[in-house]
Write a protein that holds these residues in place. Structure first.
Motif, mmCIF file in Angstrom:
data_model
loop_
_atom_site.group_PDB
_atom_site.id
_atom_site.type_symbol
_atom_site.label_atom_id
_atom_site.label_comp_id
_atom_site.label_asym_id
_atom_site.label_seq_id
_atom_site.Cartn_x
_atom_site.Cartn_y
_atom_site.Cartn_z
ATOM 1 N N ASP A 250 2.569 4.798 8.713
ATOM 2 C CA ASP A 250 1.765 5.624 7.815
ATOM 3 C C ASP A 250 2.132 7.102 7.921
ATOM 4 O O ASP A 250 2.100 7.832 6.921
ATOM 5 N N ALA A 251 2.495 7.549 9.121
ATOM 6 C CA ALA A 251 2.891 8.947 9.294
ATOM 7 C C ALA A 251 4.178 9.242 8.525
ATOM 8 O O ALA A 251 4.309 10.291 7.874
ATOM 9 N N LEU A 252 5.141 8.313 8.563
ATOM 10 C CA LEU A 252 6.381 8.501 7.820
ATOM 11 C C LEU A 252 6.143 8.453 6.319
ATOM 12 O O LEU A 252 6.731 9.235 5.555
ATOM 13 N N VAL A 253 5.285 7.546 5.872
ATOM 14 C CA VAL A 253 4.975 7.449 4.447
ATOM 15 C C VAL A 253 4.327 8.752 3.963
ATOM 16 O O VAL A 253 4.647 9.252 2.878
ATOM 17 N N ALA A 254 3.437 9.301 4.766
ATOM 18 C CA ALA A 254 2.786 10.557 4.385
ATOM 19 C C ALA A 254 3.803 11.677 4.234
ATOM 20 O O ALA A 254 3.717 12.499 3.312
ATOM 21 N N ARG A 255 4.788 11.707 5.114
ATOM 22 C CA ARG A 255 5.827 12.733 5.014
ATOM 23 C C ARG A 255 6.710 12.491 3.796
ATOM 24 O O ARG A 255 7.142 13.447 3.131
ATOM 25 N N ARG B 19 0.833 -1.206 0.000
ATOM 26 C CA ARG B 19 0.000 0.000 0.000
ATOM 27 C C ARG B 19 0.871 1.261 0.000
ATOM 28 O O ARG B 19 0.609 2.223 -0.733
ATOM 29 N N ALA B 20 1.930 1.243 0.805
ATOM 30 C CA ALA B 20 2.820 2.398 0.887
ATOM 31 C C ALA B 20 3.612 2.592 -0.396
ATOM 32 O O ALA B 20 3.823 3.719 -0.848
ATOM 33 N N ARG B 21 4.068 1.488 -0.977
ATOM 34 C CA ARG B 21 4.798 1.597 -2.239
ATOM 35 C C ARG B 21 3.970 2.316 -3.289
ATOM 36 O O ARG B 21 4.473 3.170 -4.028
ATOM 37 N N GLN B 22 2.707 1.951 -3.395
ATOM 38 C CA GLN B 22 1.847 2.567 -4.396
ATOM 39 C C GLN B 22 1.717 4.066 -4.159
ATOM 40 O O GLN B 22 1.773 4.869 -5.088
#
Length: 280
Positions: free
Chosen positions: A57-62, A10-13
């Motif tokens: 998820d917080a790191l991915v958002a950043r 999910r994060a990769r996408q």
């Protein structure tokens, strides 16, 4: 709860859609769970709790918003070292390892030599040279005390006691009579109005460590002008620069009286490091 492999996919996408590298998601997950990326592939069926997912998820958002992975994890690999980095320093890049290679070729494998790294940032160049030449005395300077705090911490973690750190703008950081066998620098070399400064990871790195005047060469001019006074006869000056600046930097070195002036290329075949020698 969510499976680790599902969260990473999910994060990769998300990262790819934002124009980033899919592998960034792997590095962020490895950071959150305290493992390496190889471990992730072998444990994709692990279930992640809500707190772990929230931190990930917080790191991915950043990252999607453009922050460099190195700032999010606080670490970056360079040479054979794992360095701490912060928004006060540039993120060390693989291209700069070419500068380290060229410097090592010009330093004896043993013996007491003096090396100066101007604008050290996280300490990448200075610490790599100190690691490979333990008998050398390395001086690392930076105009930013915050950057030097990061570099000092890296030196302590690596147990390198042959590096001294001085705050100041280029040669103002050292004594007027100090001389060195080799001076190396990865100075700012991007033009002030370059549109890339507002794009990608560069948006989050310190502008003072990136941009240098109308053509990007103001700091290189300052270094070239002062280097002769701080090099022993036969000493070397090595400068990293942009891939279109080789001709201009060679002209500056020749005009300043350096000999054996040449430009070396990086792994992608682009002009990357120009060097010259103070005549003996």
């Amino acid at each position: 709860m969510e499976r680790l492999d599902a969260a990473v996919r999910r994060a990769r996408q998300s990262v790819i859609e934002a124009g980033g590298d899919a592998g960034d998601a792997d590095h962020l997950m490895a950071h959150v769970v305290g493992r390496n990326t190889a471990w992730l592939f072998a444990h994709g069926d692990e279930m992640l709790d809500g707190d772990t997912l929230a931190r990930f998820d917080a790191l991915v958002a950043r990252r999607v918003a453009g922050e460099p992975v190195a700032y999010l994890t606080g670490r970056r690999g360079f040479w054979t070292m794992d360095l701490a980095v912060s928004p006060a320093t540039l993120v060390p890049r693989a291209d700069t390892e070419r500068l380290v290679e060229l410097a090592l070729e010009r330093l004896p494998s043993a013996g007491d030599v003096r090396v100066l790294d101007l604008g050290t940032g996280s300490g990448a160049i200075a610490l790599a040279l100190a690691l490979e030449r333990p008998a050398a005395h390395v001086v690392a300077t930076d105009a930013s005390e915050r950057a030097l705090e990061v570099a000092r911490g890296n030196a302590q973690r690596l147990a390198l006691d042959n590096v001294a750190f001085h705050v100041g703008h280029w040669f103002d950081a050292i004594d007027a009579g100090s001389t060195f066998d080799l001076i190396a620098s990865n100075p700012p070399y991007i033009a002030d109005d370059d549109p890339h400064l507002g794009q990608g990871d560069l948006r989050h790195e310190p502008r003072s460590a990136l941009a240098s005047g109308r053509d990007g060469l103001d700091d290189i001019r300052t270094i070239v002008a002062g280097a002769g006074r701080h090099l022993v006869p036969g000493g070397w000056l090595l400068l990293e620069h942009g891939w279109t600046q080789g001709d201009a930097v060679r002209e500056l070195l020749v005009a300043a009286g350096f000999s054996e002036v040449a430009t070396e290329r990086d792994l992608e075949g682009r002009d990357r490091v120009t060097l010259g020698r103070r005549p003996a």
